[in-house]
Design a protein around this motif. Structure first.
Motif, mmCIF file in Angstrom:
data_model
loop_
_atom_site.group_PDB
_atom_site.id
_atom_site.type_symbol
_atom_site.label_atom_id
_atom_site.label_comp_id
_atom_site.label_asym_id
_atom_site.label_seq_id
_atom_site.Cartn_x
_atom_site.Cartn_y
_atom_site.Cartn_z
ATOM 1 N N ALA A 172 -13.594 -8.890 -3.572
ATOM 2 C CA ALA A 172 -14.703 -8.029 -3.975
ATOM 3 C C ALA A 172 -16.052 -8.658 -3.636
ATOM 4 N N ASP A 173 -16.091 -9.982 -3.459
ATOM 5 C CA ASP A 173 -17.337 -10.677 -3.134
ATOM 6 C C ASP A 173 -17.544 -10.835 -1.631
ATOM 7 N N VAL A 174 -16.592 -10.359 -0.841
ATOM 8 C CA VAL A 174 -16.683 -10.472 0.618
ATOM 9 C C VAL A 174 -17.402 -9.241 1.163
ATOM 10 N N ASP A 175 -18.230 -9.454 2.186
ATOM 11 C CA ASP A 175 -18.982 -8.358 2.800
ATOM 12 C C ASP A 175 -18.061 -7.571 3.730
ATOM 13 N N CYS A 176 -17.350 -6.630 3.156
ATOM 14 C CA CYS A 176 -16.434 -5.789 3.932
ATOM 15 C C CYS A 176 -16.281 -4.450 3.231
ATOM 16 N N THR A 177 -15.686 -3.495 3.925
ATOM 17 C CA THR A 177 -15.412 -2.186 3.343
ATOM 18 C C THR A 177 -13.945 -1.850 3.553
ATOM 19 N N PRO A 226 -4.275 6.254 7.021
ATOM 20 C CA PRO A 226 -4.473 4.868 7.448
ATOM 21 C C PRO A 226 -5.621 4.242 6.644
ATOM 22 N N TYR A 227 -5.313 3.216 5.874
ATOM 23 C CA TYR A 227 -6.340 2.484 5.135
ATOM 24 C C TYR A 227 -6.767 1.275 5.957
ATOM 25 N N VAL A 228 -8.087 1.072 6.067
ATOM 26 C CA VAL A 228 -8.620 0.090 7.004
ATOM 27 C C VAL A 228 -9.652 -0.797 6.331
ATOM 28 N N VAL A 229 -9.567 -2.112 6.610
ATOM 29 C CA VAL A 229 -10.593 -3.074 6.215
ATOM 30 C C VAL A 229 -11.508 -3.296 7.415
ATOM 31 N N ARG A 230 -12.823 -3.177 7.190
ATOM 32 C CA ARG A 230 -13.810 -3.446 8.240
ATOM 33 C C ARG A 230 -14.774 -4.529 7.761
ATOM 34 N N ASP A 231 -15.236 -5.333 8.710
ATOM 35 C CA ASP A 231 -16.183 -6.403 8.360
ATOM 36 C C ASP A 231 -17.593 -5.850 8.247
ATOM 37 N N ALA A 232 -18.561 -6.747 8.047
ATOM 38 C CA ALA A 232 -19.947 -6.326 7.831
ATOM 39 C C ALA A 232 -20.521 -5.560 9.009
ATOM 40 N N GLY A 234 -18.747 -3.447 10.765
ATOM 41 C CA GLY A 234 -17.954 -2.240 10.947
ATOM 42 C C GLY A 234 -16.763 -2.414 11.854
ATOM 43 N N GLU A 235 -16.415 -3.673 12.189
ATOM 44 C CA GLU A 235 -15.290 -3.934 13.088
ATOM 45 C C GLU A 235 -13.972 -3.966 12.310
ATOM 46 N N PHE A 236 -12.929 -3.451 12.943
ATOM 47 C CA PHE A 236 -11.598 -3.421 12.340
ATOM 48 C C PHE A 236 -11.090 -4.842 12.077
ATOM 49 N N VAL A 237 -10.568 -5.054 10.873
ATOM 50 C CA VAL A 237 -9.984 -6.353 10.497
ATOM 51 C C VAL A 237 -8.479 -6.219 10.284
ATOM 52 N N SER A 238 -8.073 -5.273 9.490
ATOM 53 C CA SER A 238 -6.663 -5.060 9.207
ATOM 54 C C SER A 238 -6.501 -3.672 8.606
ATOM 55 N N GLY A 239 -5.252 -3.255 8.457
ATOM 56 C CA GLY A 239 -5.031 -1.946 7.866
ATOM 57 C C GLY A 239 -3.578 -1.707 7.534
ATOM 58 N N ILE A 240 -3.338 -0.616 6.826
ATOM 59 C CA ILE A 240 -1.996 -0.197 6.431
ATOM 60 C C ILE A 240 -1.901 1.314 6.616
ATOM 61 N N VAL A 241 -0.843 1.766 7.264
ATOM 62 C CA VAL A 241 -0.540 3.185 7.326
ATOM 63 C C VAL A 241 0.348 3.515 6.132
ATOM 64 N N VAL A 242 -0.119 4.422 5.286
ATOM 65 C CA VAL A 242 0.605 4.836 4.093
ATOM 66 C C VAL A 242 1.133 6.251 4.314
ATOM 67 N N LEU A 243 2.409 6.447 4.025
ATOM 68 C CA LEU A 243 3.037 7.759 4.112
ATOM 69 C C LEU A 243 3.382 8.241 2.701
ATOM 70 N N TYR A 244 3.483 9.561 2.528
ATOM 71 C CA TYR A 244 3.642 10.132 1.191
ATOM 72 C C TYR A 244 4.761 11.178 1.154
ATOM 73 N N ALA A 256 -0.962 -6.774 8.267
ATOM 74 C CA ALA A 256 -1.003 -8.125 8.832
ATOM 75 C C ALA A 256 -1.996 -8.974 8.047
ATOM 76 N N ILE A 257 -1.620 -10.215 7.789
ATOM 77 C CA ILE A 257 -2.475 -11.117 7.012
ATOM 78 C C ILE A 257 -3.822 -11.260 7.701
ATOM 79 N N ALA A 258 -4.904 -11.038 6.945
ATOM 80 C CA ALA A 258 -6.252 -11.112 7.502
ATOM 81 C C ALA A 258 -7.181 -11.776 6.496
ATOM 82 N N THR A 259 -8.113 -12.563 6.996
ATOM 83 C CA THR A 259 -9.086 -13.225 6.134
ATOM 84 C C THR A 259 -10.500 -12.968 6.643
ATOM 85 N N LEU A 260 -11.429 -12.908 5.710
ATOM 86 C CA LEU A 260 -12.851 -12.823 6.006
ATOM 87 C C LEU A 260 -13.567 -13.837 5.119
#
Length: 335
Positions: A172-177, A226-232, A234-244, A256-260
């Motif tokens: 939550a303290d990392v600059d990402c969305t 598709p849920y996506v993590v982007r850095d400050a 707006g670049e793609f970092v990692s993500g998960i495709v969720v099906l329902y 995939a393991i990703a760190t910022l």
């Protein structure tokens, strides 16, 4: 009991309101059928005009016989197999319906023939595979994790391990969305997963055209995000495709393991998905997050931190080396 072959439209009308998995939907089955070398057969067991059992089977004629598989290997479908909808709540009658449907299905597929190879991985809602065992098929249990997701997210968070809660707080303290992406993000998640498999010298059997068509079809009926993590930047970092399905959200592809900034963001990604489920997004009926597998010790060390329930499901198949050869041939032909 009458066993009928159904069209996709008839199959969709026969599906119950709950208890099926996302790959039982007509949209998923049609996408798989378009990319597999086998022919999709949709079987329904009927008492009068009431459907009491359903089973999708992919059948491929091979040089040495017939392979009848549900699901077909190599398409990222962890479970498919039979669905039972007996009208009576009485255990005796439910067992009778299950036994008669199983008997009729195996007869339709000529599973007793020495040249027929049969394999089903049953859904978690199918609790009684005994009739398959009584028909001389092997039974093997496997497991997944189901996290119950109700409205109280604070209680869910408290059920997590201390280390998992810490990872969520730190992220939550990392600059990402973290947001819901689009088809381009599905492609990025797919390529990241494929590359990670190749780095680990593990086979990755799904092609992009199949993943694209499947996710497009499911997204059209609000069954894919598709849920996506982007850095400050707006670049793609990692993500998960969720099906329902109607009941569950499935952690299907990615993660995939990703760190910022030296902090892992994967746990925060899962936490966003869980909070959306609790908020009835995208389907209000979904109340479970399926972590899609609890059979690999290394991965279970992480998944067990969510405090989810361990749930069994069963594989039923013909015994012997012929089954292994058939699955390998099916994967190669489907490519």
């Amino acid at each position: 009991m009458e066993i009928r072959q159904l069209s996709l439209d008839e199959w969709g009308r026969a599906l119950p309101g709950d208890g099926f998995e996302v790959f039982h939907t007509p949209e998923a089955l049609e996408a798989i059928d378009a990319h597999t070398s086998g022919a999709l057969r949709l079987y329904g067991g009927y008492k009068g005009e009431q459907a009491v059992g359903l089973a999708p089977v992919f059948v491929r004629e091979q040089a040495l016989g017939t392979a009848a598989l549900s699901p077909p290997p190599g398409f990222g479908v962890p479970r498919l197999g039979p669905l039972m909808m007996p009208a009576s709540p009485k255990q005796r009658k439910r067992e009778r319906v299950n036994g008669r449907f199983t008997e009729g299905l195996l007869e339709e597929l000529d599973v007793d023939a020495s040249t027929t190879l049969f394999r089903m991985v049953c859904p978690t809602s199918y609790p009684d595979p005994r009739p398959f065992g009584w028909s001389s098929l092997s039974l093997e249990p496997s497991f997944t994790y189901h996290l119950a997701v109700e409205g109280d997210t604070d209680a869910i968070l408290r059920s997590f391990s201390k280390s998992l809660r810490r990872e969520i707080r730190d992220a939550a303290d990392v600059d990402c969305t973290i947001d819901v992406g689009d088809r381009a993000d599905v492609r990025r998640i797919y390529e990241q997963a494929r590359d990670r498999y190749e780095e680990q010298d593990r086979g990755f059997t799904m092609g992009w055209p199949y993943v694209r068509d499947l996710t497009d079809a499911l997204a059209s009926v609000d069954r894919c995000r598709p849920y996506v993590v982007r850095d400050a930047d707006g670049e793609f970092v990692s993500g998960i495709v969720v099906l329902y399905s109607n009941d569950a959200a499935y952690f299907w592809l990615g993660g995939a393991i990703a760190t910022l900034e030296g902090t892992t963001v994967n746990s925060a990604l899962h936490w966003r998905i869980i909070r959306d489920i609790a908020a009835d997004e995208p389907l209000a009926s979904v109340d479970t997050y399926d972590l899609m597998g609890a059979n690999t010790e290394r991965l279970c060390r992480y998944k067990s931190k969510f405090g989810a329930d361990l749930v069994a499901y069963y594989t039923v198949e013909s015994e012997g080396p012929g089954m292994r050869a058939a699955k390998t041939a099916y994967r190669l032909m489907s490519r």
